[in-house]
Write a protein that holds these residues in place. Structure first.
Motif, PDB file in Angstrom:
ATOM      1  N   LYS A 380       0.803  -1.214   0.000  1.00 58.36           N
ATOM      2  CA  LYS A 380       0.000   0.000   0.000  1.00 58.36           C
ATOM      3  C   LYS A 380       0.847   1.280   0.000  1.00 58.36           C
ATOM      4  CE  LYS A 380      -4.274   1.703   2.034  1.00 58.36           C
ATOM      5  NZ  LYS A 380      -5.415   1.324   2.893  1.00 58.36           N
ATOM      6  N   PRO A 381       1.889   1.411   0.816  1.00 58.65           N
ATOM      7  CA  PRO A 381       2.717   2.622   0.733  1.00 58.65           C
ATOM      8  C   PRO A 381       3.339   2.827  -0.640  1.00 58.65           C
ATOM      9  CG  PRO A 381       3.153   1.453   2.773  1.00 58.65           C
ATOM     10  CD  PRO A 381       2.295   0.546   1.941  1.00 58.65           C
ATOM     11  N   LEU A 382       3.785   1.749  -1.273  1.00 59.48           N
ATOM     12  CA  LEU A 382       4.351   1.883  -2.615  1.00 59.48           C
ATOM     13  C   LEU A 382       3.315   2.403  -3.598  1.00 59.48           C
ATOM     14  CD1 LEU A 382       6.542  -1.349  -2.931  1.00 59.48           C
ATOM     15  CD2 LEU A 382       7.296   0.970  -2.440  1.00 59.48           C
ATOM     16  N   LEU A 383       2.094   1.878  -3.514  1.00 53.94           N
ATOM     17  CA  LEU A 383       1.040   2.322  -4.423  1.00 53.94           C
ATOM     18  C   LEU A 383       0.682   3.786  -4.197  1.00 53.94           C
ATOM     19  CD1 LEU A 383      -1.394  -0.749  -4.430  1.00 53.94           C
ATOM     20  CD2 LEU A 383       0.216  -0.086  -6.208  1.00 53.94           C
ATOM     21  N   ARG A 384       0.587   4.211  -2.950  1.00 53.85           N
ATOM     22  CA  ARG A 384       0.190   5.585  -2.646  1.00 53.85           C
ATOM     23  C   ARG A 384       1.254   6.580  -3.089  1.00 53.85           C
ATOM     24  NH1 ARG A 384      -1.688   6.363   3.353  1.00 53.85           N
ATOM     25  NH2 ARG A 384      -2.264   8.383   2.445  1.00 53.85           N
ATOM     26  N   VAL A 385       2.499   6.341  -2.712  1.00 55.00           N
ATOM     27  CA  VAL A 385       3.574   7.255  -3.103  1.00 55.00           C
ATOM     28  C   VAL A 385       3.750   7.256  -4.622  1.00 55.00           C
ATOM     29  CG1 VAL A 385       6.051   7.705  -2.924  1.00 55.00           C
ATOM     30  CG2 VAL A 385       4.752   7.042  -0.895  1.00 55.00           C
ATOM     31  N   GLY A 386       3.689   6.076  -5.231  1.00 52.28           N
ATOM     32  CA  GLY A 386       3.851   5.993  -6.681  1.00 52.28           C
ATOM     33  C   GLY A 386       2.760   6.722  -7.430  1.00 52.28           C
ATOM     34  N   SER A 387       1.501   6.518  -7.048  1.00 48.34           N
ATOM     35  CA  SER A 387       0.394   7.158  -7.758  1.00 48.34           C
ATOM     36  C   SER A 387       0.412   8.674  -7.568  1.00 48.34           C
ATOM     37  CB  SER A 387      -0.941   6.580  -7.294  1.00 48.34           C
ATOM     38  OG  SER A 387      -1.094   6.719  -5.891  1.00 48.34           O
ATOM     39  N   ALA A 388       0.747   9.155  -6.369  1.00 49.48           N
ATOM     40  CA  ALA A 388       0.825  10.598  -6.143  1.00 49.48           C
ATOM     41  C   ALA A 388       1.925  11.229  -6.998  1.00 49.48           C
ATOM     42  CB  ALA A 388       1.079  10.880  -4.659  1.00 49.48           C
ATOM     43  N   THR A 389       3.073  10.579  -7.056  1.00 52.10           N
ATOM     44  CA  THR A 389       4.172  11.102  -7.871  1.00 52.10           C
ATOM     45  C   THR A 389       3.821  11.075  -9.350  1.00 52.10           C
ATOM     46  OG1 THR A 389       5.740  10.283  -6.216  1.00 52.10           O
ATOM     47  CG2 THR A 389       6.624  10.871  -8.381  1.00 52.10           C
ATOM     48  N   MET A 390       3.184  10.004  -9.808  1.00 51.17           N
ATOM     49  CA  MET A 390       2.796   9.915 -11.215  1.00 51.17           C
ATOM     50  C   MET A 390       1.771  10.983 -11.568  1.00 51.17           C
ATOM     51  SD  MET A 390       2.667   5.813 -12.078  1.00 51.17           S
ATOM     52  CE  MET A 390       1.425   5.430 -10.857  1.00 51.17           C
ATOM     53  N   ALA A 391       0.793  11.221 -10.698  1.00 47.60           N
ATOM     54  CA  ALA A 391      -0.223  12.236 -10.969  1.00 47.60           C
ATOM     55  C   ALA A 391       0.411  13.618 -11.061  1.00 47.60           C
ATOM     56  CB  ALA A 391      -1.287  12.215  -9.877  1.00 47.60           C
ATOM     57  N   ALA A 392       1.308  13.949 -10.119  1.00 47.40           N
ATOM     58  CA  ALA A 392       1.965  15.257 -10.146  1.00 47.40           C
ATOM     59  C   ALA A 392       2.799  15.426 -11.414  1.00 47.40           C
ATOM     60  CB  ALA A 392       2.842  15.414  -8.902  1.00 47.40           C
ATOM     61  N   SER A 393       3.499  14.383 -11.818  1.00 50.43           N
ATOM     62  CA  SER A 393       4.332  14.465 -13.027  1.00 50.43           C
ATOM     63  C   SER A 393       3.481  14.708 -14.264  1.00 50.43           C
ATOM     64  CB  SER A 393       5.143  13.169 -13.188  1.00 50.43           C
ATOM     65  OG  SER A 393       5.968  12.947 -12.063  1.00 50.43           O
ATOM     66  N   HIS A 394       2.414  13.929 -14.419  1.00 51.49           N
ATOM     67  CA  HIS A 394       1.545  14.088 -15.586  1.00 51.49           C
ATOM     68  C   HIS A 394       0.917  15.482 -15.636  1.00 51.49           C
ATOM     69  CE1 HIS A 394       1.622  10.420 -17.775  1.00 51.49           C
ATOM     70  NE2 HIS A 394       1.165   9.656 -16.797  1.00 51.49           N
ATOM     71  N   LEU A 395       0.408  15.945 -14.522  1.00 53.91           N
ATOM     72  CA  LEU A 395      -0.283  17.230 -14.523  1.00 53.91           C
ATOM     73  C   LEU A 395       0.692  18.378 -14.766  1.00 53.91           C
ATOM     74  CD1 LEU A 395      -2.793  16.631 -11.589  1.00 53.91           C
ATOM     75  CD2 LEU A 395      -3.228  16.537 -14.048  1.00 53.91           C
ATOM     76  N   LEU A 396       1.915  18.280 -14.257  1.00 56.53           N
ATOM     77  CA  LEU A 396       2.912  19.309 -14.545  1.00 56.53           C
ATOM     78  C   LEU A 396       3.276  19.315 -16.028  1.00 56.53           C
ATOM     79  CD1 LEU A 396       4.773  21.508 -13.531  1.00 56.53           C
ATOM     80  CD2 LEU A 396       6.466  19.747 -12.936  1.00 56.53           C
ATOM     81  N   ALA A 415      11.032  22.598 -21.956  1.00 60.67           N
ATOM     82  CA  ALA A 415      10.949  21.321 -22.663  1.00 60.67           C
ATOM     83  C   ALA A 415      11.683  20.224 -21.905  1.00 60.67           C
ATOM     84  CB  ALA A 415      11.501  21.459 -24.074  1.00 60.67           C
ATOM     85  N   TRP A 416      12.886  20.530 -21.448  1.00 57.23           N
ATOM     86  CA  TRP A 416      13.652  19.516 -20.729  1.00 57.23           C
ATOM     87  C   TRP A 416      13.085  19.252 -19.341  1.00 57.23           C
ATOM     88  CZ3 TRP A 416      16.454  16.135 -23.015  1.00 57.23           C
ATOM     89  CH2 TRP A 416      17.057  16.444 -24.241  1.00 57.23           C
ATOM     90  N   ALA A 417      12.431  20.254 -18.752  1.00 53.43           N
ATOM     91  CA  ALA A 417      11.733  20.015 -17.482  1.00 53.43           C
ATOM     92  C   ALA A 417      10.605  19.007 -17.683  1.00 53.43           C
ATOM     93  CB  ALA A 417      11.186  21.331 -16.926  1.00 53.43           C
ATOM     94  N   ALA A 418       9.902  19.131 -18.807  1.00 50.80           N
ATOM     95  CA  ALA A 418       8.839  18.169 -19.111  1.00 50.80           C
ATOM     96  C   ALA A 418       9.410  16.774 -19.304  1.00 50.80           C
ATOM     97  CB  ALA A 418       8.076  18.614 -20.358  1.00 50.80           C
ATOM     98  N   VAL A 419      10.560  16.684 -19.984  1.00 49.77           N
ATOM     99  CA  VAL A 419      11.201  15.380 -20.165  1.00 49.77           C
ATOM    100  C   VAL A 419      11.607  14.800 -18.811  1.00 49.77           C
ATOM    101  CG1 VAL A 419      13.201  14.187 -21.141  1.00 49.77           C
ATOM    102  CG2 VAL A 419      11.989  15.900 -22.494  1.00 49.77           C
ATOM    103  N   GLY A 420      12.107  15.655 -17.923  1.00 46.93           N
ATOM    104  CA  GLY A 420      12.458  15.196 -16.582  1.00 46.93           C
ATOM    105  C   GLY A 420      11.251  14.652 -15.832  1.00 46.93           C
ATOM    106  N   CYS A 421      10.088  15.292 -16.030  1.00 51.24           N
ATOM    107  CA  CYS A 421       8.859  14.799 -15.396  1.00 51.24           C
ATOM    108  C   CYS A 421       8.461  13.438 -15.959  1.00 51.24           C
ATOM    109  CB  CYS A 421       7.727  15.806 -15.597  1.00 51.24           C
ATOM    110  SG  CYS A 421       7.905  17.313 -14.626  1.00 51.24           S
ATOM    111  N   VAL A 422       8.710  13.234 -17.249  1.00 52.39           N
ATOM    112  CA  VAL A 422       8.435  11.925 -17.845  1.00 52.39           C
ATOM    113  C   VAL A 422       9.276  10.849 -17.171  1.00 52.39           C
ATOM    114  CG1 VAL A 422       8.684  10.541 -19.953  1.00 52.39           C
ATOM    115  CG2 VAL A 422       7.682  12.826 -20.076  1.00 52.39           C
ATOM    116  N   TYR A 423      10.558  11.146 -16.951  1.00 51.04           N
ATOM    117  CA  TYR A 423      11.434  10.186 -16.290  1.00 51.04           C
ATOM    118  C   TYR A 423      11.031   9.974 -14.834  1.00 51.04           C
ATOM    119  CZ  TYR A 423      14.624  10.227 -20.277  1.00 51.04           C
ATOM    120  OH  TYR A 423      15.181  10.089 -21.519  1.00 51.04           O
ATOM    121  N   LEU A 424      10.611  11.041 -14.151  1.00 46.47           N
ATOM    122  CA  LEU A 424      10.152  10.912 -12.766  1.00 46.47           C
ATOM    123  C   LEU A 424       8.917  10.028 -12.696  1.00 46.47           C
ATOM    124  CD1 LEU A 424      10.349  11.720  -9.786  1.00 46.47           C
ATOM    125  CD2 LEU A 424       8.960  13.740 -10.335  1.00 46.47           C
TER     126      LEU A 424
END
Length: 552
Positions: A380-396, A415-424
């Protein structure tokens, strides 16, 4: 279905000029570069014009050589038509045309039935044979129809293996390392993505059709290794016990636990494990009575139990973990990486492919912490932290694309900040929904429903995979910002789902898992299992070992 682009009108033959290096190249070579970079925009005017020009160029070159023989000219014309068809599919379609997705879906569902009818090893070997047949048909295809058929056939094998492999691993693994071994499923998937992507990258400029035949042929290697290697591995002792083959089950278990057969007969730990398997087999037979002479009806009723009020909560956990695994957007990045990178302002096919290929490498590296800590930190902690990070990356990313789309050359940092968010995002997925998606379905179901529950969960994975591949191109054409926004919203919903719905199953017994659900289905199974264990003498064996240890 993919938008069909208009074919070019027949080009008038012209007198060939002195061949240049570009003109001397095979039309398949030119089309293969287009296929590998997947540059198409579904239904766009630019795609149609590009397709028309490519098709006309292929036609002129195949018909323009007066020095060639009639047979050579006809062959080159056929090659041109093949290139034209494949190029049109590459320019205007998603990575698969539906055949592979449908094959995977039905393969996963069918594996849940076939695996119980025959042995696990034979089922996996048969699935490998089906996969290799599909891969061979794709590799030596002479028409788009053959490629489509090959993908559908290969998809049946892939879908079956995605169900059978975790099942076999769960049945042969010691309990203390079962979670980590099931997480290895995701590791293997990502490894295949990395090898496949970079093979395609380095062969994209090879002359002729070899540029795309080589990556397709590479699929045959792991297929053959797994298919033939299965006969070197021991059979599933659980299935052998279920069929009443106790001696064979003991021999298989001895090999898995690195014991000789004589040692296994006297080893108390091996004997206890074997008795537990026998108790489970008897419990399954008593808990799932079937009528004589009505196998189809009995099978249908067994599947229907997944949606009974006692099991529906568990079924939803298994199905939804795969739903959110796909709607996180990971496969959209893998399938349409170059296209998504261009939406972030990165130009040039080499740059696009290199950056998109980095997504697979980041995901590959991120799986290792999950394998090491999935049992320590919990699911559960992995799912919560992972989903929150993924949501923030996509929305940014969505905000950056909305703000700077069309002006990336003036805002390179954005542009490169967006690429960094993709990697995050990719790293967050690699430690959360990627591996946990293959673990939870094998834990939340009670023993009597685990096989079919895992099969239905795997089918959910392939169904949503198909949908993602279908909707991503039109979403990207309409609005790249909206595309990332949709995936970000799905990740936010995944966070809410993981927070309020998913139970923590790490190091939790079946009785404790029952306390987290609204039904006592698993408790009923455990009571029956305890009764069977008493009948087999398992408790007497454990009591005797305890007394021996206390009185050496």
């Amino acid at each position: 279905m993919p938008t069909q682009h208009p074919r070019s009108s027949p080009a008038r033959p012209r007198r060939p000029s002195t061949p240049t290096s570009a003109a001397a190249r095979s039309p398949c070579t030119q089309m293969a570069s287009t296929i590998r970079t997947r540059t198409g925009r579904r239904g766009s005017r630019g795609s149609a014009r590009t397709h028309t020009r490519c098709a006309a160029r292929c036609s002129r070159r195949s018909a323009g050589s007066r020095s060639g023989t009639t047979r050579a000219s006809s062959q080159r014309a056929r090659d041109a038509r093949f290139c034209r068809a494949v190029a049109g599919r590459a320019l205007g379609a998603r990575p698969d045309d539906g055949g592979a997705g449908a094959g995977c879906l039905f393969g996963a569902l069918g594996a849940g039935v076939v695996a119980d009818k025959v042995s696990r090893r034979v089922s996996i070997a048969a699935a490998c044979a089906v996969f290799c047949a599909g891969s061979a048909l794709q590799t030596w295809a002479q028409s788009l129809t053959q490629i489509t058929a090959g993908r559908a056939i290969g998809g049946l094998g892939v879908g079956a293996l995605s169900m059978l492999s975790p099942l076999y691993m769960a049945e042969i693994s010691p309990p203390e390392v079962r979670g980590s071994l099931l997480a290895m499923e995701q590791f293997s998937i990502v490894l295949g993505c990395v090898v496949g992507f970079w093979t395609g990258f380095f062969t994209r400029n090879v002359d002729g059709s070899a540029s795309w035949r080589i990556p397709l042929a590479l699929q045959l290697v792991p297929g053959f290794l797994l298919g033939f290697g299965m006969f070197l591995l021991p059979a599933s002792p659980r299935l052998l016990v279920l069929r009443g083959k106790r001696d064979e089950a003991l021999a298989s278990l001895a090999k898995l636990r690195l014991r000789s057969l004589s040692e296994a007969r006297t080893d108390p730990l091996v004997q206890i494990e074997l008795m537990e398997m026998e108790a489970e087999a008897i419990m399954l037979q008593r808990a799932s009575p079937t009528g004589e002479g009505r196998p189809m009806r009995n099978e249908a009723l067994a599947w229907a139990r997944l949606f009974d009020r006692r099991y529906i909560d568990r079924t939803l956990v298994g199905v939804m973990i795969m739903f959110f695994q796909q709607w996180s957007g990971i496969n959209a990045l893998i399938y349409y990486g170059p296209l998504l990178m261009r939406s972030l302002g990165l130009n040039g096919s080499t740059v696009n492919l290199l950056v998109a290929g980095g997504v697979n490498i980041v995901q590959f590296i991120a799986v290792f912490p999950a394998i090491l800590y999935i049992d320590r930190l919990g699911r559960k902690p992995l799912l919560r932290v992972g989903s929150a990070t993924m949501a923030a990356s996509h929305l940014l990313i969505a905000m950056l694309v909305f703000q700077f789309s069309g002006e990336w050359s003036e805002h390179a940092l954005a542009a490169w900040a967006a690429v960094g968010c993709v990697y995050l995002f990719t790293a967050a997925y690699g430690v959360s929904f990627g591996p946990v998606g293959w673990v939870l379905p094998n834990e939340v179901f009670p023993l009597s429903m685990r096989g079919k529950g895992a099969a239905l969960s795997t089918a959910s994975n392939w169904l949503n995979n198909f949908v993602i591949g279908l909707i991503t191109p039109p979403l990207m054409e309409n609005s790249p910002a909206l595309t990332f926004g949709v995936f970000g919203s799905a990740c936010f919903l995944a966070y809410l789902w993981a927070t309020y719905t998913v139970p923590e199953t790490a190091n939790v017994s079946l009785e404790m898992i029952d306390e987290l659900f609204s039904s006592p289905a698993g408790q009923d199974d455990m009571l029956l299992k305890k009764q069977v264990e008493h009948e087999l003498g398992l408790y007497d064996l454990v009591r005797g070992l305890a007394e021996r240890d206390n009185n050496p």
